[in-house]
Design a protein around this motif. Structure first.
Motif, PDB file in Angstrom:
ATOM      1  N   LEU A 166     -30.366  14.967  55.432  1.00 13.36           N
ATOM      2  CA  LEU A 166     -31.222  14.365  56.465  1.00 13.36           C
ATOM      3  C   LEU A 166     -30.480  14.166  57.783  1.00 13.36           C
ATOM      4  O   LEU A 166     -31.102  13.855  58.802  1.00 13.36           O
ATOM      5  CB  LEU A 166     -31.759  13.013  55.976  1.00 13.36           C
ATOM      6  N   ALA A 167     -29.168  14.302  57.761  1.00 12.50           N
ATOM      7  CA  ALA A 167     -28.352  14.039  58.957  1.00 12.50           C
ATOM      8  C   ALA A 167     -28.145  15.307  59.775  1.00 12.50           C
ATOM      9  O   ALA A 167     -28.195  16.412  59.262  1.00 12.50           O
ATOM     10  CB  ALA A 167     -27.001  13.466  58.542  1.00 12.50           C
ATOM     11  N   THR A 168     -27.906  15.100  61.057  1.00 12.73           N
ATOM     12  CA  THR A 168     -27.556  16.200  61.947  1.00 12.73           C
ATOM     13  C   THR A 168     -26.255  15.845  62.637  1.00 12.73           C
ATOM     14  O   THR A 168     -26.218  14.843  63.347  1.00 12.73           O
ATOM     15  CB  THR A 168     -28.661  16.439  62.997  1.00 12.73           C
ATOM     16  N   PRO A 169     -25.192  16.567  62.451  1.00  9.69           N
ATOM     17  CA  PRO A 169     -25.053  17.686  61.527  1.00  9.69           C
ATOM     18  C   PRO A 169     -25.015  17.186  60.080  1.00  9.69           C
ATOM     19  O   PRO A 169     -24.737  16.017  59.822  1.00  9.69           O
ATOM     20  CB  PRO A 169     -23.718  18.320  61.920  1.00  9.69           C
ATOM     21  N   ILE A 170     -25.265  18.089  59.138  1.00 10.06           N
ATOM     22  CA  ILE A 170     -25.277  17.718  57.722  1.00 10.06           C
ATOM     23  C   ILE A 170     -23.922  17.153  57.314  1.00 10.06           C
ATOM     24  O   ILE A 170     -23.840  16.154  56.624  1.00 10.06           O
ATOM     25  CB  ILE A 170     -25.671  18.926  56.846  1.00 10.06           C
ATOM     26  N   PHE A 171     -22.853  17.792  57.754  1.00 15.92           N
ATOM     27  CA  PHE A 171     -21.501  17.312  57.430  1.00 15.92           C
ATOM     28  C   PHE A 171     -20.763  17.008  58.718  1.00 15.92           C
ATOM     29  O   PHE A 171     -20.720  17.819  59.637  1.00 15.92           O
ATOM     30  CB  PHE A 171     -20.726  18.362  56.629  1.00 15.92           C
ATOM     31  N   ASP A 172     -20.179  15.834  58.757  1.00 18.25           N
ATOM     32  CA  ASP A 172     -19.331  15.427  59.880  1.00 18.25           C
ATOM     33  C   ASP A 172     -18.119  14.730  59.275  1.00 18.25           C
ATOM     34  O   ASP A 172     -18.246  13.657  58.685  1.00 18.25           O
ATOM     35  CB  ASP A 172     -20.086  14.492  60.817  1.00 18.25           C
ATOM     36  N   ALA A 173     -16.964  15.349  59.381  1.00 21.71           N
ATOM     37  CA  ALA A 173     -15.746  14.822  58.757  1.00 21.71           C
ATOM     38  C   ALA A 173     -15.374  13.440  59.281  1.00 21.71           C
ATOM     39  O   ALA A 173     -14.679  12.688  58.602  1.00 21.71           O
ATOM     40  CB  ALA A 173     -14.590  15.794  58.976  1.00 21.71           C
ATOM     41  N   ASN A 174     -15.842  13.099  60.466  1.00 18.34           N
ATOM     42  CA  ASN A 174     -15.495  11.808  61.061  1.00 18.34           C
ATOM     43  C   ASN A 174     -16.591  10.752  60.901  1.00 18.34           C
ATOM     44  O   ASN A 174     -16.541   9.721  61.550  1.00 18.34           O
ATOM     45  CB  ASN A 174     -15.174  12.000  62.545  1.00 18.34           C
ATOM     46  N   ARG A 175     -17.571  11.007  60.044  1.00 18.49           N
ATOM     47  CA  ARG A 175     -18.680  10.067  59.860  1.00 18.49           C
ATOM     48  C   ARG A 175     -18.531   9.365  58.510  1.00 18.49           C
ATOM     49  O   ARG A 175     -18.334   9.985  57.491  1.00 18.49           O
ATOM     50  CB  ARG A 175     -20.015  10.812  59.903  1.00 18.49           C
TER      51      ARG A 175
END
Length: 102
Positions: A46-55
């Motif tokens: 559901l997130a944009t971007p799907i993967f964020d290493a810093n999130r």
């Protein structure tokens, strides 16, 4: 690199250790049920971007919210939902460790 190893190590090995220590007679079943807790990561889609290493996923994704975490903790108490609850709580612990290491 070390953070990734710790994060995925918690996801994979913590349920295995708990299964071997506390569910000796059915450790394989217990392990598979607990490791299925990783399925709550479907909310990352559901997130944009799907993967964020810093999130940090805790508090960001719906299945990683405070309300959801409280529900997972309550699932640990009834015997019928204990393994599912443990798997979900282990997942949250792993993600919390990941957030702390960021």
């Amino acid at each position: 690199m070390l953070q990734t190893f710790i994060h995925y190590g918690c996801h994979i090995f913590l349920p295995l250790i708990i299964a071997l220590l506390f569910f000796k007679s059915n450790w394989k079943t217990a392990y598979l049920i607990m490791i299925a807790g990783i399925l709550i990561d479907v909310d990352h889609l559901l997130a944009t971007p799907i993967f964020d290493a810093n999130r940090c996923s805790i508090g960001f994704h719906p299945l990683h919210s405070s309300f959801a975490i409280l529900f997972y903790i309550f699932l640990c108490f009834p015997k019928k939902s204990r393994l599912v609850g443990l798997g979900l709580v282990i997942h949250i612990i792993s993600d919390t460790v990941d957030c702390a290491l960021m």
